[in-house]
Design a protein around this motif. Structure first.
Motif, PDB file in Angstrom:
ATOM      1  N   VAL A   2       0.857  -1.184   0.000  1.00 18.96           N
ATOM      2  CA  VAL A   2       0.000   0.000   0.000  1.00 18.96           C
ATOM      3  C   VAL A   2       0.899   1.242   0.000  1.00 18.96           C
ATOM      4  O   VAL A   2       1.729   1.404   0.900  1.00 18.96           O
ATOM      5  CB  VAL A   2      -0.931   0.023   1.238  1.00 18.96           C
ATOM      6  CG1 VAL A   2      -1.790   1.285   1.256  1.00 18.96           C
ATOM      7  CG2 VAL A   2      -1.801  -1.228   1.277  1.00 18.96           C
ATOM      8  N   PHE A   3       0.729   2.114  -0.991  1.00 17.71           N
ATOM      9  CA  PHE A   3       1.518   3.344  -1.079  1.00 17.71           C
ATOM     10  C   PHE A   3       0.888   4.488  -0.293  1.00 17.71           C
ATOM     11  O   PHE A   3       1.558   5.464   0.020  1.00 17.71           O
ATOM     12  CB  PHE A   3       1.699   3.764  -2.545  1.00 17.71           C
ATOM     13  CG  PHE A   3       2.716   2.924  -3.263  1.00 17.71           C
ATOM     14  CD1 PHE A   3       4.052   3.295  -3.274  1.00 17.71           C
ATOM     15  CD2 PHE A   3       2.347   1.764  -3.918  1.00 17.71           C
ATOM     16  CE1 PHE A   3       5.002   2.522  -3.925  1.00 17.71           C
ATOM     17  CE2 PHE A   3       3.286   0.985  -4.571  1.00 17.71           C
ATOM     18  CZ  PHE A   3       4.615   1.360  -4.573  1.00 17.71           C
ATOM     19  N   GLY A   4      -0.380   4.380   0.037  1.00 18.42           N
ATOM     20  CA  GLY A   4      -1.057   5.438   0.778  1.00 18.42           C
ATOM     21  C   GLY A   4      -1.408   6.615  -0.119  1.00 18.42           C
ATOM     22  O   GLY A   4      -1.316   6.550  -1.338  1.00 18.42           O
ATOM     23  N   LYS A   5      -1.792   7.718   0.513  1.00 20.01           N
ATOM     24  CA  LYS A   5      -2.231   8.907  -0.216  1.00 20.01           C
ATOM     25  C   LYS A   5      -1.059   9.865  -0.439  1.00 20.01           C
ATOM     26  O   LYS A   5      -0.202  10.023   0.428  1.00 20.01           O
ATOM     27  CB  LYS A   5      -3.326   9.627   0.560  1.00 20.01           C
ATOM     28  CG  LYS A   5      -4.603   8.824   0.697  1.00 20.01           C
ATOM     29  CD  LYS A   5      -5.642   9.622   1.460  1.00 20.01           C
ATOM     30  CE  LYS A   5      -6.954   8.853   1.584  1.00 20.01           C
ATOM     31  NZ  LYS A   5      -7.974   9.643   2.285  1.00 20.01           N
ATOM     32  N   PHE A   6      -1.090  10.532  -1.609  1.00 20.74           N
ATOM     33  CA  PHE A   6      -0.082  11.556  -1.930  1.00 20.74           C
ATOM     34  C   PHE A   6      -0.612  12.433  -3.056  1.00 20.74           C
ATOM     35  O   PHE A   6      -1.524  12.054  -3.791  1.00 20.74           O
ATOM     36  CB  PHE A   6       1.262  10.925  -2.305  1.00 20.74           C
ATOM     37  CG  PHE A   6       1.191   9.958  -3.461  1.00 20.74           C
ATOM     38  CD1 PHE A   6       1.314  10.396  -4.772  1.00 20.74           C
ATOM     39  CD2 PHE A   6       0.977   8.601  -3.234  1.00 20.74           C
ATOM     40  CE1 PHE A   6       1.238   9.509  -5.830  1.00 20.74           C
ATOM     41  CE2 PHE A   6       0.902   7.704  -4.290  1.00 20.74           C
ATOM     42  CZ  PHE A   6       1.032   8.157  -5.593  1.00 20.74           C
ATOM     43  N   ALA A   7      -0.032  13.614  -3.192  1.00 20.21           N
ATOM     44  CA  ALA A   7      -0.355  14.533  -4.286  1.00 20.21           C
ATOM     45  C   ALA A   7       0.818  14.507  -5.262  1.00 20.21           C
ATOM     46  O   ALA A   7       1.969  14.289  -4.844  1.00 20.21           O
ATOM     47  CB  ALA A   7      -0.576  15.936  -3.739  1.00 20.21           C
ATOM     48  N   PRO A   8       0.558  14.755  -6.549  1.00 18.71           N
ATOM     49  CA  PRO A   8       1.637  14.653  -7.527  1.00 18.71           C
ATOM     50  C   PRO A   8       2.732  15.707  -7.343  1.00 18.71           C
ATOM     51  O   PRO A   8       3.882  15.449  -7.705  1.00 18.71           O
ATOM     52  CB  PRO A   8       0.951  14.802  -8.872  1.00 18.71           C
ATOM     53  CG  PRO A   8      -0.388  15.357  -8.600  1.00 18.71           C
ATOM     54  CD  PRO A   8      -0.725  15.021  -7.181  1.00 18.71           C
ATOM     55  N   ARG A  33       7.727   4.825   3.910  1.00 18.05           N
ATOM     56  CA  ARG A  33       7.423   5.533   2.669  1.00 18.05           C
ATOM     57  C   ARG A  33       8.256   6.794   2.569  1.00 18.05           C
ATOM     58  O   ARG A  33       8.480   7.498   3.556  1.00 18.05           O
ATOM     59  CB  ARG A  33       5.932   5.860   2.644  1.00 18.05           C
ATOM     60  CG  ARG A  33       5.469   6.574   1.388  1.00 18.05           C
ATOM     61  CD  ARG A  33       3.984   6.730   1.367  1.00 18.05           C
ATOM     62  NE  ARG A  33       3.546   7.611   2.458  1.00 18.05           N
ATOM     63  CZ  ARG A  33       2.415   8.275   2.451  1.00 18.05           C
ATOM     64  NH1 ARG A  33       1.586   8.177   1.435  1.00 18.05           N
ATOM     65  NH2 ARG A  33       2.081   9.041   3.467  1.00 18.05           N
ATOM     66  N   SER A  34       8.690   7.116   1.345  1.00 16.80           N
ATOM     67  CA  SER A  34       9.410   8.360   1.070  1.00 16.80           C
ATOM     68  C   SER A  34       9.002   8.856  -0.307  1.00 16.80           C
ATOM     69  O   SER A  34       8.422   8.108  -1.099  1.00 16.80           O
ATOM     70  CB  SER A  34      10.922   8.132   1.139  1.00 16.80           C
ATOM     71  OG  SER A  34      11.316   7.178   0.167  1.00 16.80           O
ATOM     72  N   ALA A  35       9.286  10.119  -0.585  1.00 17.72           N
ATOM     73  CA  ALA A  35       8.910  10.690  -1.880  1.00 17.72           C
ATOM     74  C   ALA A  35       9.978  11.654  -2.361  1.00 17.72           C
ATOM     75  O   ALA A  35      10.686  12.276  -1.571  1.00 17.72           O
ATOM     76  CB  ALA A  35       7.572  11.405  -1.768  1.00 17.72           C
TER      77      ALA A  35
END
Length: 183
Positions: free
Chosen positions: A56-62, A76-78
């Motif tokens: 599951v990557f979860g929620k994020f905005a582009p 998780r990281s972005a």
């Protein structure tokens, strides 16, 4: 020599030759030997795999676009994307393998290389990451394992999503398959 004496002499020679041949070849059991083997077989437990957690990557905005990674420990990281902590519980997938104690096996990964939003048919590329320890790997895929002395091992699957700067909002899904086979 008359013919009957000749026949008797030849008959005696033939009988004598037959007795000698029988003694030489017929008595070959005195030169024979034998051995016996015990035959056995052990049937092992078939190898099996079950999923105990989803990736599951979860929620994020582009954001400006970039990537979102969930390592094999579930962290998780972005880069470029903006992570949301509201209603988001990222996790690494976990597969539990069981079979014959101390057996080696191969792992083959299949399934999608991109997640798809069923509403807009947009996609995000998926790069799989896996290890056998939940050690937080962020690259690479494991392709073999060794079952423990109790016949068990877990495989952890994380991944990296490539997120476009204009990635459409939606729920993106896909399936990844882990196939295991004794070596």
């Amino acid at each position: 020599m008359n013919s009957s004496a000749f026949i008797r002499k030849n008959f005696r020679l033939t009988v004598l030759a037959s007795v000698v041949a029988l003694g030489a070849f017929g008595a070959s059991s005195s030169f024979a030997a034998s051995a016996t083997t015990n035959v056995s077989s052990t049937v092992i437990e078939p190898i099996a795999i079950t999923k105990s957690a989803d990736l599951v990557f979860g929620k994020f905005a582009p954001g400006a676009g970039g990537s979102v990674t969930v390592d094999t420990a579930g962290t998780r990281s972005a880069t470029g994307a903006i992570l949301s902590t509201v209603g988001s519980s990222p996790t690494a997938a976990k597969f539990d393998v069981t079979g014959d104690n101390d057996a080696t096996y191969s792992i083959t990964w299949g399934g999608v290389t991109e997640l798809t939003d069923s509403e807009s048919t947009e996609t995000m590329a998926l790069t799989k990451i896996s290890d056998l320890t939940a050690g937080g790997a962020t690259t690479g895929e494991v392709d073999a394992g060794v079952l423990s002395a109790t016949g068990a091992q877990s495989i952890y699957l994380g991944g990296t999503l490539t997120v476009g700067g204009t990635q459409a909002a939606g729920t993106y899904t896909g399936d990844v398959t882990a196939t295991v086979e004794y070596n």
